[in-house]
Structures are given as C-alpha cells and as structure tokens.
Design an enzyme around this catalytic site. Structure first.
Site, PDB file in Angstrom:
ATOM      1  CD  GLU A  32       4.712  37.564 107.390  1.00 56.42           C
ATOM      2  OE1 GLU A  32       4.831  37.271 106.180  1.00 56.42           O
ATOM      3  OE2 GLU A  32       5.452  37.089 108.268  1.00 56.42           O
ATOM      4  CE  LYS A  85      11.298  34.953 104.523  1.00 55.90           C
ATOM      5  NZ  LYS A  85      11.372  34.004 105.660  1.00 55.90           N
TER       6      LYS A  85
END
Length: 450
Positions: A249, A266
C-alpha cells in the site's frame, strides 16, 4: 541538490539482490532499503538522524565513518521546503529516509501506549546505492565518497564470509495469534455497539501475532520479498530493532509540481491457484457493495485530510474501486490526487495526514480512541509509514501493513480490516488470516522445535 560528486559501479562476482547486499552491510547501523521508488535504493552512513523511543527524542550527528555523537539540535525540516527541481526524477537522490510508527503518529491527536522499541527514525543520507540498468551503482554527495565506496566494495567482495559471526535467525516459539476467536468476536461486537451508538462509521480492527526469536530478521527478507512481491517493501535496522516491510500500500507520493497522490486499500478477497476460483473471488470483490461502502468512507476521509493543504479545487478522485491483485489477495484500491499550496512543507503534510485513514477508520480521531481501547497492545511500526523525501520535497511513503517488527527477541506481525455496520464477524476474522496466513506460514518455517 546538485549532481553527486561521486558515482561508480559496484563490482561483484555475481548480481546480488537487495537482501544479500543488506546482509553484507549488516555490521553498519541504520542501513535502510526501499523498493518504493522507481529504482530500488539502499542508503547508508546518515550524516545526522533523529530517533524517538519511549517518547524520548534524540538527535545524532556523524563524526567519522559509522561513528556518531549526540547533538541537541533537531533536524531542520526546512530542507524539504525548497523549490521543486527542474530536473525531477521519480526516485531517491539524497535526502531523508526513515519511518514513523503508528504510535508516534496517533499520539499527535490521542493518548496511546507506545511499543517498547524505536517509534520514529529519520536520517539524512548523502550516500546511497541504486539498482540501475548497469547494475548496482554507488552515488555520494560527500567529500569522503571514495572511502565509503571502498568500504562497501570490500564488504560485497567478502560475501563468502558473510555473517559467520552472527547467529542465524530462528524462532524459539512459533508465531501465533494473541487473540483467540472468542476474544476477536468480543472486540468486533464492541465495535458494532460503537457504530450503533453513533461514535463512528468504520473501525480498522487489527490483531497481533507474536513470537520469540534469535538472530537477524534480515536473514528472512529475501524469502518474504519473493513471497509477497510487494511494491512498497523495505528494511531498516537500528541497534536491536529491525523493521521488514512487505507492504502493498502506497500512502502518499509527493511528485513534481507539488502534485500528491494517495492510494487507499479497503476491500480484500483471497487469491486461489485455480484460475476459475480466483476469478470468482475477484468478481465478488468487484461487485461487493459492502467493500465499496468501506472504500468510499476512507476516500472521503483522505480527501478531507489532503484538502487542508491543497490548492482550492485541486482534490480529485481519478480512480475509484479498482482491483489490484497481489500474490495472496485481491485488493480494492482507489486514488486521490491534489496539488499542494506553495506555502506548505511536504513533511508537515505527511505528519498531519498520518496515521492513514485506511488503517484507522472514520471519523479518524474517535476511531483511534476506540482502537486504543480495544486492541489491547500498541501497534508499533505496524500501520505507520516508511519512505523518503528528496531535498526538493518530492518523495514516496507507504503504509506499513504486511510488515514484521523485531525488537530484541520479540517478533510481531499484525493483520486486520475495516469493520462497518454491514460487517460479518466470521468473514472479518477470516480476512485477517487471508491477509497474513502466507507470511505466518513462511515465518514459522524458522521454528525448529528441539
């Protein structure tokens, strides 16, 4: 910064990977590696660095090669508030590298416990190694560059004698979850109660997996990087603390012309070796209204965080709900971009935006308070950030998920996910293991019971 005063190709009998080079240099302190640049970089011999542990701030300056003394002047962060270079290149060219733990970032706004280990390290580096098309090249802006080059060259040539004086890494007990299923379910229910009471919309609830170990965690790095093929991986060693990042990420890219980009993750589904089953898993994520709702909550939070420092009207969301596939999981990823105002210091933007919304929840401050109450242990570096700034303010910082911490003989791995009113306890519990199972299985291969 001007062009390096010295650059030269490192000569080795074979092409070494980053982990092998790091092992060759493991006798040096605060050597740091980052993959989250266009060219993988290893920086060493910081000219000065700042270290925070147990809320105590210390600053050190280099007096000679690998020798430091404490200084009482903090690093001047105005280094990173200069006009952006006309010769912008999207990789490290000398500047600041380090990490900021979740604990250090969260304590800016809420009262949190701190893990008993370094919680922040920021070093100024003028000497570094980059992987180029010609192989590993050494670059330096320092007057004693030739001496530094020769020291590195000698260490690489002595690869066969590597680490013979060190004890190889091994677990003295397997890495297991600190929580059982019942304990997780209890925390999950408390999150649901807070959501129904109106305290929050989403909480990123995570759990810790712990072990005892001896030897250098660095011994495991190449195996983990091959397993995860993570785009934002890295490594840092400070005395008896090691941080091994296998993160997929990005937190923030600071680009040319004051452009910034953040890419929150997410939404997660597992990968499968069977192509049809794997595609079904991917499609389930693409069409998941629950994961889209979680994702858009965090996108809105990050848009709000960045808008404080952005030019009016510049905050955009060019990508929403895109699927990125990694070795073990599919992730739902969005992208937010903005243009920073001219009067803004990029480092202040980074610190203000940390911890990242994707690993806290919404609203952020209340989410962090609930995390502190429920998780039962400080996160340490997990969910913090690791990265770099060039002297012109460009740079790149990750979110420290899928990462391993080792301090003295304690090893820590974490995993979790966003909990909303639509979440199912069993599914969320399973998601923790989908994210970290392959890493745990690999880590436990270093456990050899007598």
């Amino acid at each position: 910064m001007n062009k390096p005063v010295f650059f030269k190709k490192l000569m080795t009998k074979q092409q070494l990977n980053p982990a092998e080079i790091l092992l060759c240099l493991s006798h040096l302190d605060h050597v740091v590696y980052l993959k989250n640049v266009k060219q993988p970089v290893i920086a060493l011999f910081a000219s000065e660095y700042m270290l925070v542990q147990n809320t105590k701030i210390q600053k050190f300056s280099r007096t000679s090669l690998n020798q430091y003394q404490q200084s009482f002047e903090l690093i001047d962060l105005n280094h990173f508030f200069k006009p952006y270079s006309q010769n912008y290149s999207p990789d490290f060219n000398g500047g600041l590298i380090g990490f900021i733990s979740y604990d250090e970032a969260a304590q800016q706004q809420v009262n949190v416990q701190h893990k008993n280990q370094p919680s922040l390290f920021l070093g100024i580096y003028y000497s570094y190694i980059k992987l180029t098309n010609e192989g590993w090249m050494f670059f330096s802006h320092e007057q004693d560059a030739e001496t530094i080059f020769q020291l590195i060259q000698d260490a690489l040539q002595n690869k066969n004698r590597l680490n013979k004086g060190n004890q190889n890494f091994s677990l003295t007990q397997p890495c297991t979850a600190r929580w059982n299923k019942q304990r997780y379910a209890s925390a999950f229910q408390q999150v649901q109660d807070y959501i129904r009471a109106g305290d929050c919309y989403q909480i990123n609830l995570t759990q810790e997996f712990t072990a005892k170990a001896q030897g250098l965690l660095l011994d495991t790095a190449e195996a983990f990087w091959q397993l995860t093929d993570a785009p934002y991986s890295g490594y840092l060693k400070i005395d008896n603390f090691e941080l091994l990042s296998c993160s997929p990420e990005l937190f923030i890219d600071f680009e040319a012309d004051r452009k910034i980009t953040t890419k929150p993750i997410k939404g997660t589904m597992p990968r499968y070796s069977d192509a049809e089953q794997d595609e079904h898993s991917k499609q389930s994520l693409i069409h998941s209204k629950k994961d889209q709702a979680e994702n858009v909550m965090i996108v809105d939070l990050l848009r709000n965080d960045l808008s404080v420092y952005a030019e009016t009207g510049s905050v955009k969301t060019p990508k929403l709900f895109e699927i990125e596939s990694f070795n073990q999981v599919h992730h739902m990823v969005s992208e937010v971009t903005a243009t920073l105002r001219e009067d803004v210091n990029p480092f202040h933007v980074l610190m203000s935006a940390l911890p990242g919304g994707s690993i806290t929840g919404a609203p952020k401050i209340r989410a962090m308070q609930i995390i502190e109450e429920l998780e039962g242990a400080p996160r340490g570096a997990y969910c913090g950030s690791m990265g770099y700034f060039n002297f012109d303010g460009t740079g790149s910082w990750n979110i420290l998920i899928r990462s391993i911490q080792k301090y003295q003989d304690d090893v820590s791995v974490w995993a979790g996910g966003g909990i909303t009113i639509a979440s199912d306890c069993d599914a969320e519990y399973q998601e923790c293991f989908d994210k970290v199972k392959a890493m745990l299985d690999l880590l436990n291969t270093w456990y050899k019971p007598e």
